[in-house]
Scaffold this motif. Structure first.
Motif, PDB file in Angstrom:
ATOM      1  N   GLU A 174      15.768   9.272   2.011  1.00 45.96           N
ATOM      2  CA  GLU A 174      15.012   9.540   2.824  1.00 45.96           C
ATOM      3  C   GLU A 174      13.902   9.698   0.637  1.00 45.96           C
ATOM      4  O   GLU A 174      12.690   9.922   0.638  1.00 45.96           O
ATOM      5  N   ASP A 175      14.480  10.241  -0.553  1.00 45.60           N
ATOM      6  CA  ASP A 175      13.932  10.847  -1.440  1.00 45.60           C
ATOM      7  C   ASP A 175      14.077   9.634  -2.075  1.00 45.60           C
ATOM      8  O   ASP A 175      13.467   9.416  -2.806  1.00 45.60           O
ATOM      9  N   GLU A 176      15.300   8.766  -1.897  1.00 41.74           N
ATOM     10  CA  GLU A 176      15.330   7.305  -2.460  1.00 41.74           C
ATOM     11  C   GLU A 176      14.579   6.481  -1.865  1.00 41.74           C
ATOM     12  O   GLU A 176      13.372   5.761  -3.057  1.00 41.74           O
ATOM     13  N   ALA A 177      14.065   6.759  -0.502  1.00 37.90           N
ATOM     14  CA  ALA A 177      13.276   5.299  -0.234  1.00 37.90           C
ATOM     15  C   ALA A 177      11.912   5.808  -0.672  1.00 37.90           C
ATOM     16  O   ALA A 177      11.123   5.211  -0.911  1.00 37.90           O
ATOM     17  N   SER A 178      11.488   7.418   0.054  1.00 39.49           N
ATOM     18  CA  SER A 178       9.838   7.828  -1.273  1.00 39.49           C
ATOM     19  C   SER A 178       9.680   7.525  -3.092  1.00 39.49           C
ATOM     20  O   SER A 178       8.588   7.043  -3.039  1.00 39.49           O
ATOM     21  N   GLY A 179      10.808   7.374  -3.128  1.00 41.19           N
ATOM     22  CA  GLY A 179      10.937   6.896  -4.959  1.00 41.19           C
ATOM     23  C   GLY A 179      10.775   5.352  -4.862  1.00 41.19           C
ATOM     24  O   GLY A 179       9.625   5.245  -5.868  1.00 41.19           O
ATOM     25  N   HIS A 180      10.990   5.214  -4.312  1.00 42.81           N
ATOM     26  CA  HIS A 180      10.731   3.198  -4.554  1.00 42.81           C
ATOM     27  C   HIS A 180       9.218   3.407  -4.143  1.00 42.81           C
ATOM     28  O   HIS A 180       8.785   2.108  -4.325  1.00 42.81           O
ATOM     29  N   PHE A 181       9.704   4.215  -2.489  1.00 37.57           N
ATOM     30  CA  PHE A 181       7.434   3.338  -2.145  1.00 37.57           C
ATOM     31  C   PHE A 181       7.001   3.792  -3.166  1.00 37.57           C
ATOM     32  O   PHE A 181       5.533   2.745  -3.758  1.00 37.57           O
ATOM     33  N   PHE A 182       6.838   4.875  -3.824  1.00 38.44           N
ATOM     34  CA  PHE A 182       5.489   5.188  -4.786  1.00 38.44           C
ATOM     35  C   PHE A 182       5.767   4.298  -6.435  1.00 38.44           C
ATOM     36  O   PHE A 182       4.435   4.124  -7.132  1.00 38.44           O
ATOM     37  N   ARG A 183       6.922   3.606  -6.584  1.00 38.48           N
ATOM     38  CA  ARG A 183       7.041   2.634  -7.640  1.00 38.48           C
ATOM     39  C   ARG A 183       6.540   1.781  -7.568  1.00 38.48           C
ATOM     40  O   ARG A 183       5.497   0.920  -7.959  1.00 38.48           O
ATOM     41  N   LEU A 184       6.431   1.286  -5.910  1.00 42.88           N
ATOM     42  CA  LEU A 184       5.997   0.313  -5.780  1.00 42.88           C
ATOM     43  C   LEU A 184       4.440   0.186  -5.195  1.00 42.88           C
ATOM     44  O   LEU A 184       4.144  -1.349  -5.648  1.00 42.88           O
ATOM     45  N   LEU A 185       4.368   0.984  -5.088  1.00 44.38           N
ATOM     46  CA  LEU A 185       3.146   1.371  -4.502  1.00 44.38           C
ATOM     47  C   LEU A 185       2.174   1.245  -6.033  1.00 44.38           C
ATOM     48  O   LEU A 185       0.949   0.851  -6.179  1.00 44.38           O
ATOM     49  N   PHE A 242      -6.530   5.014   3.538  1.00 46.60           N
ATOM     50  CA  PHE A 242      -6.158   5.859   4.385  1.00 46.60           C
ATOM     51  C   PHE A 242      -4.443   6.248   4.308  1.00 46.60           C
ATOM     52  O   PHE A 242      -3.814   5.507   3.563  1.00 46.60           O
ATOM     53  N   ILE A 243      -4.252   6.834   4.631  1.00 48.44           N
ATOM     54  CA  ILE A 243      -3.146   7.760   4.579  1.00 48.44           C
ATOM     55  C   ILE A 243      -1.481   7.129   4.908  1.00 48.44           C
ATOM     56  O   ILE A 243      -1.567   6.039   6.356  1.00 48.44           O
ATOM     57  N   THR A 244      -0.176   6.992   3.869  1.00 50.50           N
ATOM     58  CA  THR A 244       0.402   5.849   4.748  1.00 50.50           C
ATOM     59  C   THR A 244       1.295   7.414   4.654  1.00 50.50           C
ATOM     60  O   THR A 244       1.654   8.281   3.586  1.00 50.50           O
ATOM     61  N   VAL A 245       2.286   7.278   5.656  1.00 49.29           N
ATOM     62  CA  VAL A 245       3.959   7.753   5.365  1.00 49.29           C
ATOM     63  C   VAL A 245       5.845   7.485   5.918  1.00 49.29           C
ATOM     64  O   VAL A 245       4.490   6.243   6.667  1.00 49.29           O
ATOM     65  N   MET A 246       5.487   7.662   5.638  1.00 54.18           N
ATOM     66  CA  MET A 246       7.540   7.705   6.084  1.00 54.18           C
ATOM     67  C   MET A 246       7.811   6.941   7.981  1.00 54.18           C
ATOM     68  O   MET A 246       6.726   8.415   8.006  1.00 54.18           O
ATOM     69  N   SER A 247       8.462   6.632   7.838  1.00 49.87           N
ATOM     70  CA  SER A 247       8.415   6.180   9.514  1.00 49.87           C
ATOM     71  C   SER A 247       9.413   7.485   9.761  1.00 49.87           C
ATOM     72  O   SER A 247      10.392   8.276   9.107  1.00 49.87           O
ATOM     73  N   ASP A 248       9.423   7.776  11.020  1.00 51.09           N
ATOM     74  CA  ASP A 248      10.459   8.615  11.782  1.00 51.09           C
ATOM     75  C   ASP A 248      11.614   7.790  12.344  1.00 51.09           C
ATOM     76  O   ASP A 248      12.877   8.933  12.548  1.00 51.09           O
ATOM     77  N   TYR A 249      11.618   6.641  12.124  1.00 51.80           N
ATOM     78  CA  TYR A 249      12.511   6.182  12.476  1.00 51.80           C
ATOM     79  C   TYR A 249      14.164   5.167  11.415  1.00 51.80           C
ATOM     80  O   TYR A 249      14.978   4.607  11.413  1.00 51.80           O
ATOM     81  N   CYS A 274      10.947   2.877   5.976  1.00 55.44           N
ATOM     82  CA  CYS A 274       9.874   2.054   6.959  1.00 55.44           C
ATOM     83  C   CYS A 274       8.746   2.742   7.031  1.00 55.44           C
ATOM     84  O   CYS A 274       8.901   4.117   7.152  1.00 55.44           O
ATOM     85  N   TRP A 275       7.400   2.053   6.535  1.00 59.04           N
ATOM     86  CA  TRP A 275       6.352   3.555   6.327  1.00 59.04           C
ATOM     87  C   TRP A 275       4.983   2.783   7.158  1.00 59.04           C
ATOM     88  O   TRP A 275       5.184   1.729   8.040  1.00 59.04           O
ATOM     89  N   VAL A 276       4.231   3.619   7.422  1.00 60.67           N
ATOM     90  CA  VAL A 276       3.268   3.335   8.648  1.00 60.67           C
ATOM     91  C   VAL A 276       1.520   3.752   8.133  1.00 60.67           C
ATOM     92  O   VAL A 276       1.510   5.396   7.209  1.00 60.67           O
ATOM     93  N   ASN A 277       1.001   2.934   8.082  1.00 60.31           N
ATOM     94  CA  ASN A 277      -0.496   3.150   7.072  1.00 60.31           C
ATOM     95  C   ASN A 277      -1.589   3.186   8.617  1.00 60.31           C
ATOM     96  O   ASN A 277      -1.752   2.776   9.490  1.00 60.31           O
ATOM     97  N   MET A 278      -1.890   4.704   8.884  1.00 57.11           N
ATOM     98  CA  MET A 278      -3.173   5.155   9.729  1.00 57.11           C
ATOM     99  C   MET A 278      -4.135   5.198   9.377  1.00 57.11           C
ATOM    100  O   MET A 278      -4.568   5.659   7.880  1.00 57.11           O
ATOM    101  N   ASN A 279      -4.806   4.824  10.220  1.00 48.59           N
ATOM    102  CA  ASN A 279      -6.861   4.731   9.642  1.00 48.59           C
ATOM    103  C   ASN A 279      -7.153   5.564  10.673  1.00 48.59           C
ATOM    104  O   ASN A 279      -9.116   5.489  10.699  1.00 48.59           O
ATOM    105  N   PHE A 280      -6.870   5.991  11.370  1.00 47.23           N
ATOM    106  CA  PHE A 280      -7.299   7.222  12.653  1.00 47.23           C
ATOM    107  C   PHE A 280      -8.550   8.472  11.769  1.00 47.23           C
ATOM    108  O   PHE A 280      -9.541   8.435  12.906  1.00 47.23           O
ATOM    109  N   THR A 281      -8.766   8.512  10.676  1.00 43.47           N
ATOM    110  CA  THR A 281      -9.472   9.251  10.345  1.00 43.47           C
ATOM    111  C   THR A 281     -11.245   8.293   9.611  1.00 43.47           C
ATOM    112  O   THR A 281     -11.427   8.764   9.105  1.00 43.47           O
ATOM    113  N   GLY A 282     -10.694   7.205   9.792  1.00 41.64           N
ATOM    114  CA  GLY A 282     -11.621   6.504   9.001  1.00 41.64           C
ATOM    115  C   GLY A 282     -12.148   5.458  10.070  1.00 41.64           C
ATOM    116  O   GLY A 282     -13.105   4.771   9.708  1.00 41.64           O
ATOM    117  N   ILE A 283     -13.121   5.427  11.038  1.00 44.93           N
ATOM    118  CA  ILE A 283     -13.063   5.110  12.112  1.00 44.93           C
ATOM    119  C   ILE A 283     -13.973   5.538  12.581  1.00 44.93           C
ATOM    120  O   ILE A 283     -13.929   7.376  12.802  1.00 44.93           O
TER     121      ILE A 283
END
Length: 217
Positions: free
Chosen positions: A18-29, A114-121, A125-134
């Motif tokens: 999870e730590d490695e994936a988070s680091g890569h996610f924010f760098r790539l973002l 919209f918010i993006t979070v790490m998936s549970d599985y 893999c990551w999940v972007n959710m728009n439910f707060t903006g609709i």
């Protein structure tokens, strides 16, 4: 070879924690957002190149053309191509670039607003959710993607940055008007798995007051 793999391929032999994936996610973002901004800058410069062939650039020109964001920029460029007599193949070249850019722009806008979070599985893999903006549940949508999608989108934005310089080359004396070859794009909309909620229809009355059957009832 990239350590990231598209979602429909086998995971790497040594997946990220999870730590490695988070680091890569924010760098790539960060790379994605920087590449998008750099492309926006390059498109603005191309507009200035086209316009300064018509009039000497001054404060009035800057006031009219400066500060445009991506969508107005694309509209301005297409309009300039029409009024400056660009050839059909050049217009088709720009349409092709902007079509792919639009696919990346949708992804970038979702990540921006919209918010993006790490998936549970899978931490890759990551999940972007728009439910707060609709305002309507029918428009709720989760987008699942892996780290390669970010990497691929940023790479294509960098490629686009160098391709757009040729858009108004015909406006500059002595510049070869040959259009560059469009590369095979790395990003594809199929990398985004779009998940919509199942909306349960309710029974409602028609104009005669009769209940309209739903779900086969």
């Amino acid at each position: 070879m990239s350590k990231y793999a598209p979602m429909d391929t086998q995971p790497p032999a040594t997946p990220f924690n999870e730590d490695e994936a988070s680091g890569h996610f924010f760098r790539l973002l960060g790379e994605l957002h920087h590449s998008y901004t750099a492309l926006e800058h390059e498109l603005t410069c191309s507009v200035y190149v086209a316009v300064t062939r018509l009039v000497e650039r001054d404060d009035a020109v800057v006031a009219m053309l400066g500060g445009q964001r991506m969508s107005p920029l694309k509209d301005t460029i297409k309009r300039l191509l029409r009024v400056t007599g660009a050839a059909i193949d050049r217009k088709a070249f720009v349409d092709s670039l902007f079509s792919h850019l639009g696919e990346i722009q949708f992804f970038r806008d979702r990540l921006t607003h919209f918010i993006t979070v790490m998936s549970d599985y899978n931490p890759e893999c990551w999940v972007n959710m728009n439910f707060t903006g609709i305002k309507e549940r029918e428009k709720m949508e989760d987008i699942h993607f892996n780290l390669f999608a970010l990497h691929a989108a940023a790479c294509d934005l960098r490629a686009l940055r160098f391709l757009v310089g040729a858009i108004f080359a015909y406006r500059i004396a002595g510049v070869d008007e040959t259009l560059p070859t469009i590369p095979e794009w790395q990003f594809s909309p199929s990398m985004l798995v779009r998940d919509h909620p199942v909306i349960q229809e309710t029974r409602r009355a028609n104009s005669r007051g009769e209940a309209i059957p739903t779900n086969g009832s």
